[in-house]
Scaffold this motif. Structure first.
Motif, PDB file in Angstrom:
ATOM      1  N   ALA A 234     -38.542  42.918 -51.655  1.00  0.00           N
ATOM      2  CA  ALA A 234     -39.091  41.737 -50.977  1.00  0.00           C
ATOM      3  C   ALA A 234     -40.597  41.625 -51.185  1.00  0.00           C
ATOM      4  CB  ALA A 234     -38.762  41.799 -49.486  1.00  0.00           C
ATOM      5  N   ALA A 235     -41.298  42.760 -51.166  1.00  0.00           N
ATOM      6  CA  ALA A 235     -42.747  42.740 -51.392  1.00  0.00           C
ATOM      7  C   ALA A 235     -43.065  42.292 -52.814  1.00  0.00           C
ATOM      8  CB  ALA A 235     -43.335  44.117 -51.118  1.00  0.00           C
ATOM      9  N   ALA A 236     -42.269  42.737 -53.777  1.00  0.00           N
ATOM     10  CA  ALA A 236     -42.480  42.330 -55.174  1.00  0.00           C
ATOM     11  C   ALA A 236     -42.305  40.823 -55.326  1.00  0.00           C
ATOM     12  CB  ALA A 236     -41.511  43.078 -56.089  1.00  0.00           C
ATOM     13  N   GLU A 237     -41.336  40.265 -54.602  1.00  0.00           N
ATOM     14  CA  GLU A 237     -41.128  38.820 -54.633  1.00  0.00           C
ATOM     15  C   GLU A 237     -42.335  38.083 -54.067  1.00  0.00           C
ATOM     16  OE1 GLU A 237     -39.102  35.249 -55.325  1.00  0.00           O
ATOM     17  OE2 GLU A 237     -38.442  37.261 -55.893  1.00  0.00           O
ATOM     18  N   LEU A 238     -42.897  38.599 -52.977  1.00  0.00           N
ATOM     19  CA  LEU A 238     -44.035  37.934 -52.350  1.00  0.00           C
ATOM     20  C   LEU A 238     -45.292  38.008 -53.209  1.00  0.00           C
ATOM     21  CD1 LEU A 238     -43.621  38.944 -48.589  1.00  0.00           C
ATOM     22  CD2 LEU A 238     -43.195  36.718 -49.646  1.00  0.00           C
ATOM     23  N   GLU A 239     -45.442  39.087 -53.986  1.00  0.00           N
ATOM     24  CA  GLU A 239     -46.603  39.183 -54.883  1.00  0.00           C
ATOM     25  C   GLU A 239     -46.703  37.970 -55.795  1.00  0.00           C
ATOM     26  OE1 GLU A 239     -47.457  43.935 -55.686  1.00  0.00           O
ATOM     27  OE2 GLU A 239     -46.168  42.821 -57.059  1.00  0.00           O
ATOM     28  N   ARG A 240     -45.560  37.471 -56.256  1.00  0.00           N
ATOM     29  CA  ARG A 240     -45.550  36.331 -57.186  1.00  0.00           C
ATOM     30  C   ARG A 240     -46.048  35.056 -56.529  1.00  0.00           C
ATOM     31  NH1 ARG A 240     -39.845  38.032 -58.110  1.00  0.00           N
ATOM     32  NH2 ARG A 240     -39.778  39.410 -59.916  1.00  0.00           N
ATOM     33  N   LEU A 241     -45.941  35.002 -55.200  1.00  0.00           N
ATOM     34  CA  LEU A 241     -46.286  33.788 -54.464  1.00  0.00           C
ATOM     35  C   LEU A 241     -47.671  33.846 -53.834  1.00  0.00           C
ATOM     36  CD1 LEU A 241     -42.873  33.392 -52.572  1.00  0.00           C
ATOM     37  CD2 LEU A 241     -43.550  32.297 -54.721  1.00  0.00           C
TER      38      LEU A 241
ATOM     39  N   LEU B 165     -42.462  45.551 -44.385  1.00  0.00           N
ATOM     40  CA  LEU B 165     -43.084  44.256 -44.613  1.00  0.00           C
ATOM     41  C   LEU B 165     -43.353  43.657 -43.243  1.00  0.00           C
ATOM     42  CD1 LEU B 165     -43.879  42.550 -47.059  1.00  0.00           C
ATOM     43  CD2 LEU B 165     -41.642  41.443 -46.924  1.00  0.00           C
ATOM     44  N   LEU B 166     -44.618  43.505 -42.909  1.00  0.00           N
ATOM     45  CA  LEU B 166     -45.023  43.144 -41.555  1.00  0.00           C
ATOM     46  C   LEU B 166     -45.591  41.734 -41.540  1.00  0.00           C
ATOM     47  CD1 LEU B 166     -46.967  46.477 -40.962  1.00  0.00           C
ATOM     48  CD2 LEU B 166     -44.604  45.989 -40.279  1.00  0.00           C
ATOM     49  N   ASP B 167     -45.054  40.876 -40.673  1.00  0.00           N
ATOM     50  CA  ASP B 167     -45.590  39.518 -40.591  1.00  0.00           C
ATOM     51  C   ASP B 167     -45.916  39.090 -39.164  1.00  0.00           C
ATOM     52  OD1 ASP B 167     -43.017  39.152 -39.660  1.00  0.00           O
ATOM     53  OD2 ASP B 167     -42.319  38.131 -41.459  1.00  0.00           O
TER      54      ASP B 167
ATOM     55  N   TRP C 248     -28.933  36.357 -50.133  1.00  0.00           N
ATOM     56  CA  TRP C 248     -30.220  37.049 -50.090  1.00  0.00           C
ATOM     57  C   TRP C 248     -30.216  38.225 -51.052  1.00  0.00           C
ATOM     58  CZ3 TRP C 248     -32.294  41.792 -49.460  1.00  0.00           C
ATOM     59  CH2 TRP C 248     -33.636  41.900 -49.073  1.00  0.00           C
ATOM     60  N   ARG C 249     -29.165  39.024 -50.988  1.00  0.00           N
ATOM     61  CA  ARG C 249     -29.098  40.209 -51.857  1.00  0.00           C
ATOM     62  C   ARG C 249     -29.094  39.814 -53.328  1.00  0.00           C
ATOM     63  NH1 ARG C 249     -28.334  44.926 -49.303  1.00  0.00           N
ATOM     64  NH2 ARG C 249     -27.551  44.918 -47.159  1.00  0.00           N
TER      65      ARG C 249
ATOM     66  N   ARG D 178     -41.165  30.459 -47.543  1.00  0.00           N
ATOM     67  CA  ARG D 178     -41.170  31.890 -47.260  1.00  0.00           C
ATOM     68  C   ARG D 178     -39.750  32.424 -47.328  1.00  0.00           C
ATOM     69  NH1 ARG D 178     -45.423  34.402 -44.100  1.00  0.00           N
ATOM     70  NH2 ARG D 178     -45.004  36.623 -44.037  1.00  0.00           N
ATOM     71  N   LYS D 179     -39.627  33.678 -47.819  1.00  0.00           N
ATOM     72  CA  LYS D 179     -38.326  34.315 -47.902  1.00  0.00           C
ATOM     73  C   LYS D 179     -38.113  35.202 -46.674  1.00  0.00           C
ATOM     74  CE  LYS D 179     -38.820  32.898 -52.236  1.00  0.00           C
ATOM     75  NZ  LYS D 179     -39.915  31.968 -52.583  1.00  0.00           N
ATOM     76  N   PRO D 180     -36.928  35.148 -46.070  1.00  0.00           N
ATOM     77  CA  PRO D 180     -36.671  35.993 -44.903  1.00  0.00           C
ATOM     78  C   PRO D 180     -36.463  37.436 -45.309  1.00  0.00           C
ATOM     79  CG  PRO D 180     -34.668  34.878 -45.537  1.00  0.00           C
ATOM     80  CD  PRO D 180     -35.761  34.337 -46.427  1.00  0.00           C
ATOM     81  N   GLN D 181     -36.617  38.334 -44.348  1.00  0.00           N
ATOM     82  CA  GLN D 181     -36.244  39.706 -44.581  1.00  0.00           C
ATOM     83  C   GLN D 181     -34.735  39.849 -44.373  1.00  0.00           C
ATOM     84  OE1 GLN D 181     -40.087  41.087 -42.218  1.00  0.00           O
ATOM     85  NE2 GLN D 181     -39.112  42.850 -43.161  1.00  0.00           N
ATOM     86  N   LEU D 182     -34.180  40.939 -44.912  1.00  0.00           N
ATOM     87  CA  LEU D 182     -32.733  41.110 -44.890  1.00  0.00           C
ATOM     88  C   LEU D 182     -32.179  41.104 -43.475  1.00  0.00           C
ATOM     89  CD1 LEU D 182     -30.031  41.670 -46.241  1.00  0.00           C
ATOM     90  CD2 LEU D 182     -30.635  44.096 -46.310  1.00  0.00           C
ATOM     91  N   ASP D 183     -32.869  41.768 -42.544  1.00  0.00           N
ATOM     92  CA  ASP D 183     -32.327  41.832 -41.189  1.00  0.00           C
ATOM     93  C   ASP D 183     -32.266  40.446 -40.546  1.00  0.00           C
ATOM     94  OD1 ASP D 183     -35.118  41.739 -41.084  1.00  0.00           O
ATOM     95  OD2 ASP D 183     -35.217  42.832 -39.198  1.00  0.00           O
ATOM     96  N   VAL D 184     -33.191  39.558 -40.923  1.00  0.00           N
ATOM     97  CA  VAL D 184     -33.165  38.188 -40.403  1.00  0.00           C
ATOM     98  C   VAL D 184     -31.978  37.432 -40.987  1.00  0.00           C
ATOM     99  CG1 VAL D 184     -34.412  35.997 -40.269  1.00  0.00           C
ATOM    100  CG2 VAL D 184     -35.654  38.154 -40.016  1.00  0.00           C
ATOM    101  N   ALA D 185     -31.728  37.600 -42.296  1.00  0.00           N
ATOM    102  CA  ALA D 185     -30.584  36.935 -42.928  1.00  0.00           C
ATOM    103  C   ALA D 185     -29.276  37.379 -42.277  1.00  0.00           C
ATOM    104  CB  ALA D 185     -30.565  37.248 -44.426  1.00  0.00           C
TER     105      ALA D 185
END
Length: 277
Positions: free
Chosen positions: A89-96, A232-234, A74-75, A50-57
């Protein structure tokens, strides 16, 4: 960046996270508590599941005192200039994703759009932008739609409000081609689409969009979008509530068979307009 090299780069990101976390004497649970995610999430970041969100990084950099390393990488990895910052970030998750469910109230969902439809929407938002900007956005959208043609494509289910079929984006010809494209995907059994008709009246997502994504080795995620912003809500409780909202939309929508008939009828109406003009 090709998918394979991008994944390798994320694996490097995760390896570095694990190394620097251990150097700081922190467990996954310990670091997670300090950056406000679970220890399991830290483990998924380290394994590049899983990829983190920017605020987490950014918070990871602050806790591990890594001088912005994780934010900068990350950027570089996830900020694709073809997409708005809030959607990258959402576009990245679509691929997965192994499953994607989405609702749109006024637009054809992005993954179902033709080039001409995307071009018309982009021009409406950027009326004085140069041609190269418009075409970059069109190519980016078409790159996303390619996942529906992959052998390992995700299960895809969309609920679309009837308004999205009736607003003549780009004119009758563009709409006829767009709706015929959707019916072709439906008949090829690559997607499921239900139409929420005008007759349904009030519904659970009035004026809003919703995208739900599931993954093989990570918890599900919900994505919502507003004006020049996206969320992006998890959080499991929030995602569960979003899934319940989507269930209400499916219950209020026409059956897949009736939806197909309505989409075909709308396409025929637009095609007649083209023929008579």
């Amino acid at each position: 960046m090709a998918n394979a090299s991008r994944q390798a780069a994320w694996e490097f990101w995760g390896t570095e996270l694990k190394r620097r976390r251990e150097d700081a004497g922190l467990t996954q649970e310990g670091l997670g508590a300090k950056v406000f995610v679970s220890g399991g999430y830290i483990g998924q970041f380290e394994q590049a599941i899983r990829k983190p969100q920017l605020d987490v990084a950014i918070r990871i950099d602050a806790i591990l005192q890594t001088d912005g390393f994780f934010e900068r990488t990350w950027r570089k990895l996830i900020d694709d200039q073809r997409y708005a910052d809030y959607f990258a970030a959402a576009a990245e998750l679509e691929r997965l994703a192994t499953k994607i469910c989405e609702f749109e109230s006024l637009l054809v969902p992005g993954l179902l759009q033709t080039a001409a439809y995307t071009r018309a929407v982009t021009l409406a938002n950027n009326p004085i932008a140069p041609d190269e900007y418009i075409e970059d956005r069109v190519r980016a959208r078409l790159d996303r739609t390619a996942i529906l043609s992959d052998v390992a494509r995700p299960s895809y289910w969309a609920v679309v409000h009837e308004a999205a079929l009736r607003v003549p984006v780009g004119g009758p010809g563009v709409m006829a081609d767009e709706l015929e494209h959707i019916t072709r995907l439906l008949r090829e059994r690559k997607i499921l689409v239900q139409v929420l008709p005008f007759a349904a009246g009030a519904h659970a997502q009035m004026g809003k969009s919703l995208k739900l994504m599931e993954f093989a080795d990570a918890p599900p995620t919900a994505y919502t979008e507003a004006v020049y912003s996206g969320n992006l809500l998890d959080d499991p409780a929030v995602v569960k509530r979003a899934q319940g909202t989507y269930d209400l939309l499916r219950a209020a929508a026409l059956s897949p068979e009736a939806s197909l008939s309505l989409i075909e009828s709308a396409a025929e109406d637009y095609r007649r307009c083209v023929s008579s003009s």
